[in-house]
Design a protein around this motif. Structure first.
Motif, PDB file in Angstrom:
ATOM      1  N   SER A  78      -7.780   0.218  -4.037  1.00 57.15           N
ATOM      2  CA  SER A  78      -7.414   0.733  -2.719  1.00 57.15           C
ATOM      3  C   SER A  78      -7.587  -0.327  -1.642  1.00 57.15           C
ATOM      4  O   SER A  78      -8.348  -1.295  -1.803  1.00 57.15           O
ATOM      5  N   THR A  79      -6.909  -0.102  -0.528  1.00 55.82           N
ATOM      6  CA  THR A  79      -7.035  -0.985   0.621  1.00 55.82           C
ATOM      7  C   THR A  79      -8.312  -0.685   1.396  1.00 55.82           C
ATOM      8  O   THR A  79      -8.838   0.436   1.348  1.00 55.82           O
ATOM      9  N   ASP A 105      -1.170   6.911  -0.274  1.00 51.96           N
ATOM     10  CA  ASP A 105      -2.541   7.303  -0.593  1.00 51.96           C
ATOM     11  C   ASP A 105      -3.546   6.165  -0.381  1.00 51.96           C
ATOM     12  O   ASP A 105      -4.734   6.326  -0.681  1.00 51.96           O
ATOM     13  N   GLY A 106      -3.063   5.027   0.110  1.00 55.92           N
ATOM     14  CA  GLY A 106      -3.959   3.895   0.319  1.00 55.92           C
ATOM     15  C   GLY A 106      -4.194   3.060  -0.919  1.00 55.92           C
ATOM     16  O   GLY A 106      -5.039   2.159  -0.915  1.00 55.92           O
ATOM     17  N   HIS A 107      -3.449   3.347  -2.008  1.00 51.57           N
ATOM     18  CA  HIS A 107      -3.592   2.572  -3.241  1.00 51.57           C
ATOM     19  C   HIS A 107      -2.718   1.327  -3.188  1.00 51.57           C
ATOM     20  O   HIS A 107      -1.641   1.320  -2.564  1.00 51.57           O
ATOM     21  N   VAL A 137       0.850  -1.196   0.000  1.00 50.28           N
ATOM     22  CA  VAL A 137       0.000   0.000   0.000  1.00 50.28           C
ATOM     23  C   VAL A 137       0.885   1.245   0.000  1.00 50.28           C
ATOM     24  O   VAL A 137       1.863   1.323   0.766  1.00 50.28           O
ATOM     25  N   SER A 143     -14.139  -1.500  -8.022  1.00 51.67           N
ATOM     26  CA  SER A 143     -14.260  -1.048  -6.649  1.00 51.67           C
ATOM     27  C   SER A 143     -15.101   0.223  -6.628  1.00 51.67           C
ATOM     28  O   SER A 143     -15.522   0.725  -7.664  1.00 51.67           O
TER      29      SER A 143
END
Length: 384
Positions: free
Chosen positions: A225-226, A171-173, A168, A209
């Protein structure tokens, strides 16, 4: 009478025996004899095909093979255009056999209808021709579907694990091999995996998503993303048999929130409720209503045709599958009687812009002893 391109027309392919890319026709005569008209270069290959099932107890007799030049058209000369020449030959064949009326299916190209009608032969439309006979699958067809689903699950496992084990960024990507993990990259990856196994993603695939997955058929775009649900829906075709796989799983990278866990539990419970109704003599309507009732009991509302911010029910429960990914009948409102030997997907889901989507899909055979599930993969959200 069925006619067109067997490569594009599953009902015609099933009767000709090969997925030819040239104009072809199949005629079932009142005598019980069957005639296949194909390009002259394909006659030997087509004649060598004995049956389309490999099971003599249920095989379709495919019939005698001719080419357009074997029939003299009304005006005495075959067109240089292959489609027209085949249509002329069909009309001449029917006249030679003394046929005055033919039943045709929903796929008949206009060129055939025109030339048959011009020969004075009445053309009737039969809504069930090429549909009812494909609904109940032979053992050989179920074996082909089982194999297609097995390979689909092999690729599904790799896709879900790749998502679940990614790194990750700030940015959480999701990051994989130093690159952003995107919907587009994963679809390309799936296509390569299928190609290596002799399969094609002829209709694409879904890796979606939020907010894309609020639309249940959105293919998905951009970085993943997570912490959010990612729907993976794969429906490839086995090029060796022409039968399709179709499987959906949802994966969450990282922490699974209570809300997502609740959505997942509701979808899984509704799937089980629908599958319990897959019995001969039951109806597609009853399957769908069992799923709907289960999801509503879990606190979710139906908003078909309307994208919503909060998770809601957006579509029917499933569909028949075989040589086409989507075949009659539907497991939906008004869905008709279920027959032993039919194969369906059961794929309930919930969708919302805020939460993202959640869908689970397996392939099942309707049997006298209850539904037989052709899937082996778990339904979990965590694939690490």
């Amino acid at each position: 009478m069925l006619a067109g391109l067997p490569d594009r027309n599953p009902s015609l392919f099933r009767r000709v025996g090969l997925p030819l890319g040239d104009p072809s026709a199949c005629i079932g005569l009142p005598s019980g004899n069957k005639i296949r008209i194909v390009r002259d270069l394909e006659m030997d290959r087509v004649q060598a095909v004995g049956s389309d099932t490999g099971d003599d107890s249920v095989a379709i007799e495919l019939g005698t093979v001719f080419c357009p030049a074997d029939f003299t058209p009304i005006d005495g000369e075959l067109s240089a255009d292959r489609d027209t020449a085949t249509a002329q030959a069909v009309a001449a064949c029917l006249l030679k056999e003394g046929v005055s009326r033919v039943r045709c299916d929903r796929t008949l190209p206009m060129v055939y209808a025109y030339h048959v009608a011009a020969a004075g032969i009445e053309v009737d439309y039969d809504d069930e021709l090429g549909v009812v006979d494909r609904r109940v699958k032979t053992e050989a067809e179920i074996t082909s579907l089982r194999q297609a689903q097995h390979v689909t699950e092999q690729v599904m496992l790799q896709i879900c694990r790749r998502i679940a084990t990614a790194s990750v960024d700030d940015d959480g990507h999701l990051i994989d091999e130093a690159y952003l993990l995107t919907s587009e990259r994963l679809r390309a990856f799936a296509a390569r995996l299928f190609m290596d196994r002799g399969f094609t993603m002829s209709h694409g695939a879904i890796v979606a998503s939020a907010p894309d997955s609020a639309d249940c058929h959105h293919a998905g775009t951009g970085p993943l993303s997570t912490g959010v649900p990612i729907i993976v829906d794969l429906f490839p075709r086995d090029e060796s048999t022409r039968y399709n796989g179709d499987c959906t799983r949802t994966v969450v990278h990282g922490t699974i929130s209570e809300e997502l866990a609740r959505m997942h539990a509701a979808v899984a419970a509704s799937k089980a409720a629908g599958e319990a109704e897959l019995v001969p003599g039951g109806t597609g309507d009853a399957v769908h209503r069992a799923v709907l009732s289960s999801l509503e009991a879990s606190g979710y509302e139906s908003h078909r045709g309307e994208l919503t911010d909060e998770p809601s029910i957006q579509h029917g429960t499933g569909h028949g599958i075989g040589l086409d990914v989507h075949e009659p009948i539907l497991l939906d409102e008004g869905g008709g009687e279920l027959l032993a030997g039919e194969v369906f997907t059961v794929e309930p889901g919930l969708y919302g812009r805020r939460t993202g989507g959640m869908r689970l899909e397996d392939m099942l055979v309707v049997t006298e002893n209850g539904p037989e599930n052709l899937n082996d993969l778990p339904l979990d959200l965590d694939w690490t």
